[in-house]
Write an enzyme that holds these catalytic residues in place. Structure first.
Site, PDB file in Angstrom:
ATOM      1  N   HIS A 109       0.797  -1.226   0.000  1.00 22.24           N
ATOM      2  CA  HIS A 109       0.000   0.000   0.000  1.00 22.24           C
ATOM      3  C   HIS A 109       0.833   1.282   0.000  1.00 22.24           C
ATOM      4  O   HIS A 109       0.280   2.372  -0.170  1.00 22.24           O
ATOM      5  CB  HIS A 109      -0.986  -0.016   1.184  1.00 22.24           C
ATOM      6  CG  HIS A 109      -2.311   0.595   0.888  1.00 22.24           C
ATOM      7  ND1 HIS A 109      -3.396   0.495   1.731  1.00 22.24           N
ATOM      8  CD2 HIS A 109      -2.745   1.336  -0.173  1.00 22.24           C
ATOM      9  CE1 HIS A 109      -4.424   1.144   1.201  1.00 22.24           C
ATOM     10  NE2 HIS A 109      -4.050   1.668   0.051  1.00 22.24           N
ATOM     11  N   ASP A 132      -9.709   0.033   4.516  1.00 20.46           N
ATOM     12  CA  ASP A 132      -8.532  -0.624   5.079  1.00 20.46           C
ATOM     13  C   ASP A 132      -8.805  -1.011   6.535  1.00 20.46           C
ATOM     14  O   ASP A 132      -9.586  -0.338   7.218  1.00 20.46           O
ATOM     15  CB  ASP A 132      -7.364   0.393   5.026  1.00 20.46           C
ATOM     16  CG  ASP A 132      -5.983  -0.237   5.012  1.00 20.46           C
ATOM     17  OD1 ASP A 132      -5.787  -1.234   5.713  1.00 20.46           O
ATOM     18  OD2 ASP A 132      -5.097   0.310   4.321  1.00 20.46           O
ATOM     19  N   HIS A 134      -6.338  -0.731   8.429  1.00 18.94           N
ATOM     20  CA  HIS A 134      -5.316   0.151   9.008  1.00 18.94           C
ATOM     21  C   HIS A 134      -5.482   1.584   8.487  1.00 18.94           C
ATOM     22  O   HIS A 134      -5.986   1.777   7.378  1.00 18.94           O
ATOM     23  CB  HIS A 134      -3.921  -0.342   8.614  1.00 18.94           C
ATOM     24  CG  HIS A 134      -3.699  -1.796   8.889  1.00 18.94           C
ATOM     25  ND1 HIS A 134      -3.897  -2.770   7.933  1.00 18.94           N
ATOM     26  CD2 HIS A 134      -3.305  -2.437  10.020  1.00 18.94           C
ATOM     27  CE1 HIS A 134      -3.639  -3.952   8.457  1.00 18.94           C
ATOM     28  NE2 HIS A 134      -3.274  -3.796   9.721  1.00 18.94           N
ATOM     29  N   ASP A 136      -2.828   3.636   7.988  1.00 18.22           N
ATOM     30  CA  ASP A 136      -1.660   3.930   7.145  1.00 18.22           C
ATOM     31  C   ASP A 136      -1.290   5.408   7.168  1.00 18.22           C
ATOM     32  O   ASP A 136      -0.891   5.988   6.154  1.00 18.22           O
ATOM     33  CB  ASP A 136      -1.909   3.452   5.697  1.00 18.22           C
ATOM     34  CG  ASP A 136      -2.027   1.933   5.581  1.00 18.22           C
ATOM     35  OD1 ASP A 136      -1.679   1.231   6.555  1.00 18.22           O
ATOM     36  OD2 ASP A 136      -2.473   1.444   4.529  1.00 18.22           O
ATOM     37  N   HIS A 149       4.525   1.125   4.085  1.00 22.65           N
ATOM     38  CA  HIS A 149       3.109   0.910   3.748  1.00 22.65           C
ATOM     39  C   HIS A 149       2.175   1.315   4.891  1.00 22.65           C
ATOM     40  O   HIS A 149       0.971   1.426   4.664  1.00 22.65           O
ATOM     41  CB  HIS A 149       2.851  -0.539   3.284  1.00 22.65           C
ATOM     42  CG  HIS A 149       2.752  -1.559   4.372  1.00 22.65           C
ATOM     43  ND1 HIS A 149       2.078  -2.756   4.214  1.00 22.65           N
ATOM     44  CD2 HIS A 149       3.265  -1.583   5.632  1.00 22.65           C
ATOM     45  CE1 HIS A 149       2.162  -3.468   5.339  1.00 22.65           C
ATOM     46  NE2 HIS A 149       2.891  -2.785   6.199  1.00 22.65           N
ATOM     47  N   ASP A 237      -7.373  -1.541   0.351  1.00 20.84           N
ATOM     48  CA  ASP A 237      -6.425  -2.543   0.854  1.00 20.84           C
ATOM     49  C   ASP A 237      -7.246  -3.809   1.095  1.00 20.84           C
ATOM     50  O   ASP A 237      -8.246  -3.771   1.825  1.00 20.84           O
ATOM     51  CB  ASP A 237      -5.818  -2.004   2.160  1.00 20.84           C
ATOM     52  CG  ASP A 237      -4.750  -2.903   2.766  1.00 20.84           C
ATOM     53  OD1 ASP A 237      -4.865  -4.134   2.642  1.00 20.84           O
ATOM     54  OD2 ASP A 237      -3.828  -2.354   3.402  1.00 20.84           O
ATOM     55  N   ASP A 239      -6.882  -6.125   2.935  1.00 25.83           N
ATOM     56  CA  ASP A 239      -7.033  -6.510   4.345  1.00 25.83           C
ATOM     57  C   ASP A 239      -8.182  -5.789   5.043  1.00 25.83           C
ATOM     58  O   ASP A 239      -8.465  -6.049   6.220  1.00 25.83           O
ATOM     59  CB  ASP A 239      -5.709  -6.407   5.115  1.00 25.83           C
ATOM     60  CG  ASP A 239      -5.251  -4.977   5.410  1.00 25.83           C
ATOM     61  OD1 ASP A 239      -6.071  -4.063   5.532  1.00 25.83           O
ATOM     62  OD2 ASP A 239      -4.013  -4.800   5.539  1.00 25.83           O
ATOM     63  N   GLU A 282      -2.232  -5.044  -1.694  1.00 28.17           N
ATOM     64  CA  GLU A 282      -1.864  -5.949  -0.593  1.00 28.17           C
ATOM     65  C   GLU A 282      -2.326  -7.396  -0.731  1.00 28.17           C
ATOM     66  O   GLU A 282      -2.316  -8.146   0.250  1.00 28.17           O
ATOM     67  CB  GLU A 282      -2.309  -5.377   0.776  1.00 28.17           C
ATOM     68  CG  GLU A 282      -1.660  -4.040   1.156  1.00 28.17           C
ATOM     69  CD  GLU A 282      -0.242  -4.153   1.745  1.00 28.17           C
ATOM     70  OE1 GLU A 282       0.237  -5.289   1.952  1.00 28.17           O
ATOM     71  OE2 GLU A 282       0.386  -3.101   1.977  1.00 28.17           O
TER      72      GLU A 282
HETATM   73  N1  ARG Z   1      -0.937  -1.234   4.250  1.00 29.29           N
HETATM   74  C1  ARG Z   1      -0.908  -1.977   5.348  1.00 29.29           C
HETATM   75  N2  ARG Z   1      -1.285  -3.240   5.313  1.00 29.29           N
HETATM   76  N3  ARG Z   1      -0.457  -1.400   6.464  1.00 29.29           N
HETATM   77  C2  ARG Z   1      -0.262  -2.033   7.737  1.00 29.29           C
HETATM   78  C3  ARG Z   1       0.343  -1.087   8.719  1.00 29.29           C
HETATM   79  C4  ARG Z   1       0.586  -1.704  10.057  1.00 29.29           C
HETATM   80  C5  ARG Z   1       1.101  -0.759  11.126  1.00 29.29           C
HETATM   81  N4  ARG Z   1       0.125   0.246  11.462  1.00 29.29           N
HETATM   82  C6  ARG Z   1       2.407  -0.090  10.701  1.00 29.29           C
HETATM   83  O1  ARG Z   1       2.444   1.105  10.533  1.00 29.29           O
HETATM   84  O2  ARG Z   1       3.387  -0.758  10.533  1.00 29.29           O
HETATM   85 MN    MN Z   2      -3.246  -0.324   3.775  1.00 26.85          MN
HETATM   86 MN    MN Z   3      -4.209  -2.671   5.763  1.00 31.21          MN
END
Ligand code: ARG
Ligand code: MN
Ligand code: MN
Length: 314
Positions: A109, A132, A134, A136, A149, A237, A239, A282
């Site tokens: 991402h 998402d 998350h 990010d 990411h 994303d 996820d 992702e």
């Molecule tokens: N694009 C994603 N899947 N991001 C996951 C990020 C996980 C965590 N918040 C980090 O900054 O490391």
């Molecule tokens: Mn993401």
């Molecule tokens: Mn994510």
């Protein structure tokens, strides 16, 4: 499959440019660079053609890791991510200026630093829907992992202060009132602070449970696109989906969107007629427990893309 009901205000000719980005430099797990090929092998081009899109041959970007790429503070592979995302930004911008809908397939991402920059360079009034688990939005200071990411949104908003030199090219186009999240359920403490301080529209799975997905999309759009005037960039994303539906991804989080909820978001955004670009990110075919879990993940990715590109149930 039908597509009679959906028209695309910014892409009346329904030309789409698929941009494959086999890139994994924004995180540590190998295999996410295989995502684009798996998605294409699943028949996405034929599926889009049957929704009346005209496809140019997919562009597959190549990324090469620099021989030397020291950490920038906590950030890992800053030069690789910085130069790769610049290339993505230029490609997305030229697809748009050639009149095509950029559909970018990742890859991790961090690529959205490129896709969003490219879209906003052509549509500075756009808004961004980030779907998402998350947020990010970690800054170079707040990132717990150093994986870029987890940081793209902070770079896009100009929150990284000082901006790492590898990302000096990124213009802070994205304003807090033009960004909405749906699906959040794993937000770092530093990210919560940033979301709060900037008053960003953030709908977690709690809100999806409380209001239902229909109301959540309506509220999100009302926040970032009142009057429905702005073009919309959708960055999804995989996820965001529950791992039951999309297990083959690097940072899965339980308790996510059902396949239908994710599809609904995409259908509702398509219905606005304002979509200008989409990212699907992702998918990591190296991480499924077995072939079936990889297949399910890739099929889910193709489903959400089709919904955004005008597939309807009736
Ligand atoms: N694009 C994603 N899947 N991001 C996951 C990020 C996980 C965590 N918040 C980090 O900054 O490391
Ligand atoms: Mn993401
Ligand atoms: Mn994510």
């Amino acid at each position: 499959m039908t597509s009679d009901l959906i028209s695309y205000k910014y892409h009346p000719n329904k030309k789409v440019q698929i941009i494959s980005c086999p890139f994994s430099g924004g995180q540590a797990r190998g295999g996410v660079e295989l995502g684009p090929d798996h998605v294409l092998e699943h028949g996405l081009e034929e599926q889009l053609a049957s929704l009346d899109w005209t496809l140019s041959p997919p562009l597959s970007l190549s990324f090469s890791e620099p021989a030397s790429d020291p950490d920038e503070g906590k950030l890992k592979r800053p030069l690789y991510v910085g130069t790769s995302t610049k290339k993505v930004a230029d490609t997305v911008a030229s697809a748009l200026s050639a009149g095509s809908f950029p559909l970018t397939i990742g890859g991790d991402h961090s690529l959205a630093i490129g896709t969003v920059s490219g879209v906003f360079s052509q549509h500075p009034d756009a808004c961004l829907l980030w779907i998402d688990a998350h947020a990010d939005i970690n800054t170079p200071q707040s990132t717990p992992s150093g994986n870029i990411h987890g940081c793209p949104v902070s770079f896009l908003m100009g929150l990284a202060d000082p901006c790492p030199p590898q990302f000096a090219w990124v213009k802070p186009y994205l304003k807090a009132n033009k960004l909405a999240y749906i699906g959040l359920r794993d937000v770092d403490p530093g990210e919560r602070e940033i979301l709060k301080q900037n008053g960003i529209a953030a709908y977690s799975m709690h809100h999806v449970d409380k209001y239902g997905i229909g109301k959540v999309v309506e509220m999100a759009l009302e926040r970032v696109n009142p009057g429905s005037k702005s073009p919309i960039h959708l960055s999804l994303d995989i996820d965001a989906l529950d791992p039951v539906h999309a297990p083959a991804t690097g940072t899965p989080v339980r308790g996510g969107l059902s396949l239908r909820e994710a599809c609904y978001i995409c259908e509702a955004l398509a219905e606005t007629g304002n979509l200008v670009a989409m990212d699907i990110m992702e998918c990591n075919p190296a991480l499924g427990a077995d072939e079936l879990s990889v297949k399910a993940t890739i099929a889910a990715a193709c489903s959400v893309v089709r919904c955004a590109m005008g597939e309807t149930l009736l």
